[in-house]
Scaffold this active site. Structure first.
Site, PDB file in Angstrom:
ATOM      1  N   GLU B  58       0.816  -1.221   0.000  1.00 37.76           N
ATOM      2  CA  GLU B  58       0.000   0.000   0.000  1.00 37.76           C
ATOM      3  C   GLU B  58       0.844   1.262   0.000  1.00 37.76           C
ATOM      4  OE1 GLU B  58      -0.235  -2.507   2.183  1.00 37.76           O
ATOM      5  OE2 GLU B  58      -2.084  -3.496   1.511  1.00 37.76           O
ATOM      6  N   PHE B  83      -5.829  -0.535   5.678  1.00 38.20           N
ATOM      7  CA  PHE B  83      -4.523  -0.581   5.001  1.00 38.20           C
ATOM      8  C   PHE B  83      -4.250   0.702   4.208  1.00 38.20           C
ATOM      9  CE2 PHE B  83      -6.239  -5.063   4.798  1.00 38.20           C
ATOM     10  CZ  PHE B  83      -5.658  -5.450   5.990  1.00 38.20           C
ATOM     11  N   ASP B 117     -14.279 -10.748   9.844  1.00 37.18           N
ATOM     12  CA  ASP B 117     -12.810 -10.651   9.806  1.00 37.18           C
ATOM     13  C   ASP B 117     -12.251 -10.079  11.110  1.00 37.18           C
ATOM     14  OD1 ASP B 117     -12.481 -11.824   7.398  1.00 37.18           O
ATOM     15  OD2 ASP B 117     -11.984 -10.005   6.280  1.00 37.18           O
ATOM     16  N   ARG B 167     -18.429  -2.245   3.233  1.00 40.26           N
ATOM     17  CA  ARG B 167     -18.559  -3.582   2.662  1.00 40.26           C
ATOM     18  C   ARG B 167     -20.025  -4.009   2.584  1.00 40.26           C
ATOM     19  NH1 ARG B 167     -18.952  -8.736   5.545  1.00 40.26           N
ATOM     20  NH2 ARG B 167     -18.708 -10.396   4.011  1.00 40.26           N
TER      21      ARG B 167
END
Lengths: 269, 317
Positions: B58, B83, B117, B167
């Site tokens: 990144e 990230f 996650d 998301r």
């Protein structure tokens, strides 16, 4: 241009480096002096640039990733005619276009702001990609420090340039073997640099970074390389040209006193 | 209420990029090995020559984008918010924001609704980090329609910007007549008793909270603050002043995000009783998005309860 002229400019750059850092009372003379010959060869011979048109779209670009060597870059740009030489006296002063590290928004001729180590090669990759997308043939030069090769981002960028076959990226590693806390091999060795860059898919050359003929020849050879980026590992001497600064890590980031400056300038006469 | 299809803002992002590919030839898109999740794969499918996967790197991605922008391109870079913003913060600061380069950081999977996650992947501090940077514009769209227009507005805007996307498929609050204006809040529901300022997916939840309050004869203003920076201070101060009480609602830490921005504006211009609903100085964890929203108090019921407590403070004055 003849290398004699480049050599004259390199010497004048060294004098300017000493005088402007002394005047500013702070700055980075050691790494500026080590990179002076590379920058002189680029700005006074190799690069396709026009000081009267600093944003020329077809120009070659240069990113001083080791941005603390700004005095060397500023000296080259001023002597080349990007801005008045007298302005070098404003280095590091409030409101000055000559910031402690290069600022592309302020100073004509600075192609990318830099100073936080490890970031310049990534930007060079982006510039080379843009050139490819636009069917332009300009080259993007990057000057990194050898200590800078300790930054992880350098190797992310090295991977990227090889993966995307950026043969218009030509990087230099100013291999003066010193960083702030001492020898790079004592602090955190990035060696062996040649093998590392080779294994990342780069075309690698090793030269004497104070020999203008070798610098010019290495650039010419790098331009012949297709489908791969090139790195030129230039062995240099930190503080080159000033006897009491040479090979001294302590001159990484401290300005000479007036008397020391006078001695340095007499050595560079 | 009419049942509308839920769509994730990331879906709208990918579709809009792909649409823009045909008309905006300067547009380039970079991703760090998450293009199927961030939906930049939609752009890659139609403009492969202008899509660059940088791999899981990144920091380099931000620098490459800076170089592209310095040569006149308009790069959109995407990864998960944790990230894109967290890993590459200093690259964003020094290679993009400081030189004012025209890079758009469009990060998906922001907030706890990343879900299973878990906490390592749930960015709850990205608005805060981006909001501190000079030259940075920060936009948090509330639904797919707003996302589409925000992407187009940011593509046309010259300068660094952060776009925060989710998301989770979420309800649509705007219709086809909606017109996004960068930097201007949207009054979704007028009221008298309290002003609810919300952003992102929490705008829909705030509207539900206003319904709950209405059942108790409490009239709440609901305002969509899609642009966190520059903040529409005049509109915020006016609404809060009219209601005499205010609350902020965000899927983000209560430190540094929308709530902090509103608190700063109110403290300096119009001091009214105020509370922040958000993630209260905790990391996220694994769980379904709905279970997490309940566990972290990001529900209509909690917002309504907190709103009533703020109104009580106003009335006690």
């Amino acid at each position: 241009m003849s290398l004699d002229v480049v050599a004259e400019n390199a010497k004048e750059m060294r004098r300017k480096i000493i005088s402007m850092v002394t005047q500013a009372g702070s700055g980075h003379p050691g790494g500026s002096l080590s990179a002076a010959d590379i920058l002189a060869e680029l700005y006074f011979d190799a690069m396709r640039i026009d000081p009267s048109n600093p944003k020329w779209e077809d120009r070659d670009r240069l990113i001083l990733s080791k941005g603390h060597a700004a005095p060397a870059l500023y000296a080259a740009l001023a002597l080349k005619g990007f801005f008045p030489v007298e302005e070098l006296d404003n280095l590091r002063k409030l409101g000055s276009r000559l910031q402690g590290h290069p600022d592309m928004k302020k100073l004509p001729g600075v192609d990318m702001s830099s100073g936080s180590l490890g970031q310049g090669l990534s930007a060079a990759n982006g510039m080379a990609l843009a050139g490819r997308l636009d069917n332009k043939d300009y080259y993007v030069y990057v000057i990194m420090g050898d200590g800078e090769n300790q930054e992880g981002q350098v190797w992310e960028a090295a991977m990227f340039a090889a993966h995307y076959r950026l043969d218009h990226v030509i990087a230099f590693v100013d291999h003066n073997r010193l960083q702030i806390d001492g020898l790079i091999t004592d602090v955190m060795s990035p060696e062996p640099l040649e093998e590392k860059w080779q294994s990342f898919g780069w075309h690698v050359q090793k030269i004497d970074g104070h020999n203008l003929e070798q610098i010019a020849a290495a650039i010419a050879a790098a331009k012949q390389v297709k489908e791969r980026p090139s790195v030129i590992i230039a062995d240099t001497i930190k503080g080159k040209g000033v006897s009491f600064m040479e090979n001294q890590a302590s001159w990484h980031g401290s300005a000479p006193k007036q008397q020391q400056a006078e001695q340095a300038l007499s050595e560079l006469a | 209420m009419e049942e509308k299809k839920k769509i994730a803002t990331r879906e709208a992002y990918g579709k809009t990029l792909a649409e823009l590919a045909a008309t905006d030839k300067n547009l380039v898109v970079l991703d760090a090995d998450l293009s199927k999740s961030t939906k930049t794969a939609d752009f890659a499918a139609v403009a492969p020559e202008r899509f660059f996967n940088v791999g899981i790197a990144e920091q380099n991605m931000i620098g490459v984008a800076a170089g592209l922008a310095a040569c006149g391109k308009t790069p959109f870079v995407s990864s998960f918010a944790i990230f894109a913003v967290g890993r590459a913060f200093e690259q964003i600061r020094n290679s993009v924001a400081h030189p004012q380069l025209n890079v758009k950081i469009a990060a998906t999977h922001a907030g706890i609704t990343v879900g299973e996650d878990g906490g390592t992947h749930q960015s709850i501090e990205d608005i805060s980090l981006m909001r501190t940077l000079p030259n940075m514009t920060v936009v948090v769209p509330a639904d797919a329609i707003e996302t589409e227009q925000a992407v187009k507005a940011l593509a046309a805007y010259q300068g660094p910007a952060y776009l925060r996307l989710g998301r989770l498929a979420t309800p649509q609050i705007n219709d086809e007549n909606y017109q996004f204006k960068l930097g201007e809040t949207v009054l979704l529901r007028p009221g008298r008793d309290i002003a609810i300022f919300a952003c992102g997916m929490m705008v829909a939840v705030a509207l539900e909270a206003a319904e709950l309050l209405a059942q108790e004869s409490i009239s709440a203003t609901v305002i969509n603050v899609h642009t966190i920076k520059p903040l529409d201070i005049d509109a915020v101060v006016e609404s809060a002043g009219l209601c005499g009480a205010a609350i902020s609602v965000e899927e983000h830490s209560i430190y540094g995000g929308l709530g902090s921005a509103i608190a700063e504006a109110l403290a300096e211009n119009c001091s009214v009783p105020f509370a922040r609903v958000g993630i209260d100085d905790k990391f996220g964890q694994s769980g379904s998005p709905d279970a997490l929203l309940r566990a972290y108090g990001l529900t209509p019921t909690v917002i309504a309860t907190r709103a009533k407590a703020v109104i009580a403070r106003k009335n006690a004055k």
